[in-house]
Write a protein that holds these residues in place. Structure first.
Motif, PDB file in Angstrom:
ATOM      1  N   ALA A 151    -139.059  -4.616 -51.837  1.00  9.47           N
ATOM      2  CA  ALA A 151    -139.114  -5.712 -52.423  1.00  9.47           C
ATOM      3  C   ALA A 151    -139.071  -5.562 -53.926  1.00  9.47           C
ATOM      4  O   ALA A 151    -138.256  -6.375 -54.530  1.00  9.47           O
ATOM      5  CB  ALA A 151    -140.385  -6.740 -52.169  1.00  9.47           C
ATOM      6  N   GLY A 152    -139.830  -5.033 -54.356  1.00  9.79           N
ATOM      7  CA  GLY A 152    -139.683  -4.587 -55.651  1.00  9.79           C
ATOM      8  C   GLY A 152    -138.176  -3.939 -56.379  1.00  9.79           C
ATOM      9  O   GLY A 152    -137.750  -4.438 -57.385  1.00  9.79           O
ATOM     10  N   MET A 153    -137.886  -3.106 -55.836  1.00 10.96           N
ATOM     11  CA  MET A 153    -136.118  -2.636 -55.905  1.00 10.96           C
ATOM     12  C   MET A 153    -135.196  -3.922 -55.872  1.00 10.96           C
ATOM     13  O   MET A 153    -134.758  -4.080 -56.960  1.00 10.96           O
ATOM     14  CB  MET A 153    -135.936  -1.638 -54.966  1.00 10.96           C
ATOM     15  CG  MET A 153    -136.417  -0.034 -55.464  1.00 10.96           C
ATOM     16  SD  MET A 153    -135.667   1.180 -54.548  1.00 10.96           S
ATOM     17  CE  MET A 153    -136.477   0.869 -52.721  1.00 10.96           C
ATOM     18  N   SER A 154    -135.368  -4.678 -54.744  1.00 12.92           N
ATOM     19  CA  SER A 154    -134.707  -5.801 -54.791  1.00 12.92           C
ATOM     20  C   SER A 154    -134.743  -7.033 -55.879  1.00 12.92           C
ATOM     21  O   SER A 154    -133.926  -7.529 -56.417  1.00 12.92           O
ATOM     22  CB  SER A 154    -134.918  -6.683 -53.263  1.00 12.92           C
ATOM     23  OG  SER A 154    -134.580  -5.600 -52.299  1.00 12.92           O
ATOM     24  N   ALA A 155    -136.067  -7.003 -56.175  1.00 16.18           N
ATOM     25  CA  ALA A 155    -136.249  -8.030 -57.482  1.00 16.18           C
ATOM     26  C   ALA A 155    -135.661  -7.436 -58.544  1.00 16.18           C
ATOM     27  O   ALA A 155    -135.235  -8.236 -59.401  1.00 16.18           O
ATOM     28  CB  ALA A 155    -137.918  -8.333 -57.520  1.00 16.18           C
ATOM     29  N   GLN A 156    -135.954  -6.047 -58.867  1.00 15.03           N
ATOM     30  CA  GLN A 156    -135.125  -5.506 -60.084  1.00 15.03           C
ATOM     31  C   GLN A 156    -133.848  -5.816 -59.998  1.00 15.03           C
ATOM     32  O   GLN A 156    -133.287  -6.053 -61.102  1.00 15.03           O
ATOM     33  CB  GLN A 156    -135.686  -4.015 -60.042  1.00 15.03           C
ATOM     34  CG  GLN A 156    -135.148  -3.296 -61.223  1.00 15.03           C
ATOM     35  CD  GLN A 156    -135.155  -1.693 -61.161  1.00 15.03           C
ATOM     36  OE1 GLN A 156    -135.736  -1.453 -60.114  1.00 15.03           O
ATOM     37  NE2 GLN A 156    -135.092  -1.212 -62.287  1.00 15.03           N
ATOM     38  N   LYS A 157    -133.241  -5.569 -58.937  1.00 13.50           N
ATOM     39  CA  LYS A 157    -131.681  -5.611 -58.683  1.00 13.50           C
ATOM     40  C   LYS A 157    -131.264  -7.205 -58.917  1.00 13.50           C
ATOM     41  O   LYS A 157    -130.259  -7.243 -59.644  1.00 13.50           O
ATOM     42  CB  LYS A 157    -131.080  -5.333 -57.503  1.00 13.50           C
ATOM     43  CG  LYS A 157    -131.150  -3.887 -57.285  1.00 13.50           C
ATOM     44  CD  LYS A 157    -130.647  -3.202 -56.054  1.00 13.50           C
ATOM     45  CE  LYS A 157    -130.937  -1.739 -55.773  1.00 13.50           C
ATOM     46  NZ  LYS A 157    -130.650  -1.407 -54.553  1.00 13.50           N
ATOM     47  N   PHE A 158    -132.129  -8.226 -58.385  1.00 13.83           N
ATOM     48  CA  PHE A 158    -131.667  -9.586 -58.627  1.00 13.83           C
ATOM     49  C   PHE A 158    -132.005  -9.960 -59.986  1.00 13.83           C
ATOM     50  O   PHE A 158    -130.998 -10.780 -60.730  1.00 13.83           O
ATOM     51  CB  PHE A 158    -132.718 -10.551 -57.790  1.00 13.83           C
ATOM     52  CG  PHE A 158    -132.514 -10.250 -56.231  1.00 13.83           C
ATOM     53  CD1 PHE A 158    -131.019 -10.330 -55.965  1.00 13.83           C
ATOM     54  CD2 PHE A 158    -133.489 -10.307 -55.425  1.00 13.83           C
ATOM     55  CE1 PHE A 158    -130.649 -10.235 -54.281  1.00 13.83           C
ATOM     56  CE2 PHE A 158    -133.175 -10.439 -53.937  1.00 13.83           C
ATOM     57  CZ  PHE A 158    -131.939 -10.344 -53.679  1.00 13.83           C
ATOM     58  N   ALA A 159    -132.944  -9.339 -60.827  1.00 14.19           N
ATOM     59  CA  ALA A 159    -133.018  -9.901 -62.322  1.00 14.19           C
ATOM     60  C   ALA A 159    -132.026  -9.269 -63.185  1.00 14.19           C
ATOM     61  O   ALA A 159    -131.417  -9.963 -63.959  1.00 14.19           O
ATOM     62  CB  ALA A 159    -134.497  -9.235 -62.550  1.00 14.19           C
ATOM     63  N   VAL A 160    -131.609  -8.181 -62.789  1.00 16.53           N
ATOM     64  CA  VAL A 160    -130.428  -7.558 -63.482  1.00 16.53           C
ATOM     65  C   VAL A 160    -129.161  -8.286 -63.260  1.00 16.53           C
ATOM     66  O   VAL A 160    -128.488  -8.588 -64.141  1.00 16.53           O
ATOM     67  CB  VAL A 160    -130.097  -6.104 -62.993  1.00 16.53           C
ATOM     68  CG1 VAL A 160    -128.900  -5.518 -63.679  1.00 16.53           C
ATOM     69  CG2 VAL A 160    -131.191  -4.967 -63.659  1.00 16.53           C
ATOM     70  N   SER A 161    -128.837  -8.489 -61.932  1.00 18.24           N
ATOM     71  CA  SER A 161    -127.680  -9.660 -61.521  1.00 18.24           C
ATOM     72  C   SER A 161    -127.991 -10.889 -62.357  1.00 18.24           C
ATOM     73  O   SER A 161    -126.741 -11.459 -63.033  1.00 18.24           O
ATOM     74  CB  SER A 161    -127.773  -9.877 -60.203  1.00 18.24           C
ATOM     75  OG  SER A 161    -127.319  -8.616 -59.477  1.00 18.24           O
ATOM     76  N   HIS A 162    -128.962 -11.591 -62.359  1.00 19.95           N
ATOM     77  CA  HIS A 162    -129.223 -12.772 -63.033  1.00 19.95           C
ATOM     78  C   HIS A 162    -128.885 -12.581 -64.774  1.00 19.95           C
ATOM     79  O   HIS A 162    -128.356 -13.277 -65.327  1.00 19.95           O
ATOM     80  CB  HIS A 162    -130.616 -13.509 -62.728  1.00 19.95           C
ATOM     81  CG  HIS A 162    -130.775 -14.206 -61.264  1.00 19.95           C
ATOM     82  ND1 HIS A 162    -130.135 -15.307 -61.250  1.00 19.95           N
ATOM     83  CD2 HIS A 162    -131.385 -13.737 -60.408  1.00 19.95           C
ATOM     84  CE1 HIS A 162    -130.589 -15.625 -59.970  1.00 19.95           C
ATOM     85  NE2 HIS A 162    -130.960 -14.488 -59.374  1.00 19.95           N
ATOM     86  N   ILE A 163    -129.586 -11.658 -65.314  1.00 20.59           N
ATOM     87  CA  ILE A 163    -129.091 -11.459 -66.662  1.00 20.59           C
ATOM     88  C   ILE A 163    -128.000 -10.872 -67.174  1.00 20.59           C
ATOM     89  O   ILE A 163    -127.458 -11.350 -68.077  1.00 20.59           O
ATOM     90  CB  ILE A 163    -130.361 -10.510 -67.195  1.00 20.59           C
ATOM     91  CG1 ILE A 163    -130.331 -10.828 -68.809  1.00 20.59           C
ATOM     92  CG2 ILE A 163    -129.902  -9.181 -67.067  1.00 20.59           C
ATOM     93  CD1 ILE A 163    -131.701 -10.065 -69.486  1.00 20.59           C
ATOM     94  N   SER A 164    -127.172 -10.545 -66.154  1.00 16.53           N
ATOM     95  CA  SER A 164    -125.738 -10.141 -66.407  1.00 16.53           C
ATOM     96  C   SER A 164    -124.820 -11.382 -66.076  1.00 16.53           C
ATOM     97  O   SER A 164    -123.491 -11.102 -66.398  1.00 16.53           O
ATOM     98  CB  SER A 164    -125.437  -8.889 -65.357  1.00 16.53           C
ATOM     99  OG  SER A 164    -126.110  -7.798 -65.767  1.00 16.53           O
ATOM    100  N   GLY A 165    -125.463 -12.457 -65.507  1.00 18.58           N
ATOM    101  CA  GLY A 165    -124.468 -13.527 -65.312  1.00 18.58           C
ATOM    102  C   GLY A 165    -123.631 -13.453 -64.099  1.00 18.58           C
ATOM    103  O   GLY A 165    -122.880 -14.147 -63.890  1.00 18.58           O
ATOM    104  N   HIS A 166    -124.058 -12.594 -62.918  1.00 15.70           N
ATOM    105  CA  HIS A 166    -123.500 -12.586 -61.968  1.00 15.70           C
ATOM    106  C   HIS A 166    -123.471 -14.038 -61.086  1.00 15.70           C
ATOM    107  O   HIS A 166    -122.854 -13.968 -60.357  1.00 15.70           O
ATOM    108  CB  HIS A 166    -123.802 -11.213 -61.091  1.00 15.70           C
ATOM    109  CG  HIS A 166    -123.707 -10.195 -61.718  1.00 15.70           C
ATOM    110  ND1 HIS A 166    -124.470  -8.763 -61.334  1.00 15.70           N
ATOM    111  CD2 HIS A 166    -122.768  -9.594 -62.553  1.00 15.70           C
ATOM    112  CE1 HIS A 166    -123.650  -7.884 -61.968  1.00 15.70           C
ATOM    113  NE2 HIS A 166    -122.758  -8.406 -62.828  1.00 15.70           N
ATOM    114  N   TYR A 167    -124.677 -14.643 -61.040  1.00 18.32           N
ATOM    115  CA  TYR A 167    -124.952 -15.776 -60.278  1.00 18.32           C
ATOM    116  C   TYR A 167    -124.435 -16.766 -60.850  1.00 18.32           C
ATOM    117  O   TYR A 167    -124.173 -17.965 -60.535  1.00 18.32           O
ATOM    118  CB  TYR A 167    -126.365 -15.836 -59.819  1.00 18.32           C
ATOM    119  CG  TYR A 167    -126.814 -14.667 -58.793  1.00 18.32           C
ATOM    120  CD1 TYR A 167    -126.366 -14.714 -57.738  1.00 18.32           C
ATOM    121  CD2 TYR A 167    -127.560 -13.831 -59.438  1.00 18.32           C
ATOM    122  CE1 TYR A 167    -127.019 -13.690 -56.909  1.00 18.32           C
ATOM    123  CE2 TYR A 167    -127.902 -12.548 -58.585  1.00 18.32           C
ATOM    124  CZ  TYR A 167    -127.797 -12.790 -57.287  1.00 18.32           C
ATOM    125  OH  TYR A 167    -128.321 -11.646 -56.291  1.00 18.32           O
TER     126      TYR A 167
END
Length: 146
Positions: free
Chosen positions: A33-49
């Motif tokens: 869950a931590g690894m996933s949350a980290q990846k999601f946060a990176v994706s959000h800040i990168s503008g992927h969503y």
């Protein structure tokens, strides 16, 4: 001949082994869950969503996003965050833009030696959204482990 039949019943307590296995499973689930949350946060800040939410200039903040897990007694926790000092302002916004009123103000930019006018920056949450927008994923993840 005797028609007597005997039955032997042994009762073994494996509760310690089961609890130890459950602890291992929960620790692995929290790590995942931590690894996933980290990846999601990176994706959000990168503008992927959402391209309008992109908050990357040098990549320092994006590279600093990390996670940690903790267990105290029977309480498991996953933390997602960053040690970059301006992350709070990206997450929450600044000035009146952070509050949504947009009233401008003037400040002195010491690095350039000039006065600047700004209304602040709107919030571009990446930590909160890495949790809030993916709750179904986390529920399914823990179901998978359990």
């Amino acid at each position: 001949m005797s028609n007597k039949k005997s039955v032997q019943i042994n009762i073994n307590d494996y509760s310690d082994e089961v609890m130890e296995a459950l602890d291992d499973v929960l620790e692995r689930a929290c790590e995942d869950a931590g690894m996933s949350a980290q990846k999601f946060a990176v994706s959000h800040i990168s503008g992927h969503y959402d391209a309008a939410m992109k908050a990357v200039d040098t990549g320092t903040l994006r590279r600093s996003i990390t996670y940690a897990t903790s267990k105290v007694d029977d309480d498991y926790k996953v933390f997602v965050g960053t040690n970059v000092n301006y992350a709070y302002y990206v997450e929450m916004g600044t000035g009146d833009m952070g509050k949504g009123t947009g009233k401008p103000w003037i400040y002195y930019d010491k690095t350039k030696g000039v006065f600047r006018k700004t209304s602040g920056f709107r919030a571009r949450p990446f930590i909160r959204t890495s949790i809030e927008k993916h709750t179904r994923y986390y529920k399914e993840l823990f179901k998978m482990y359990l």
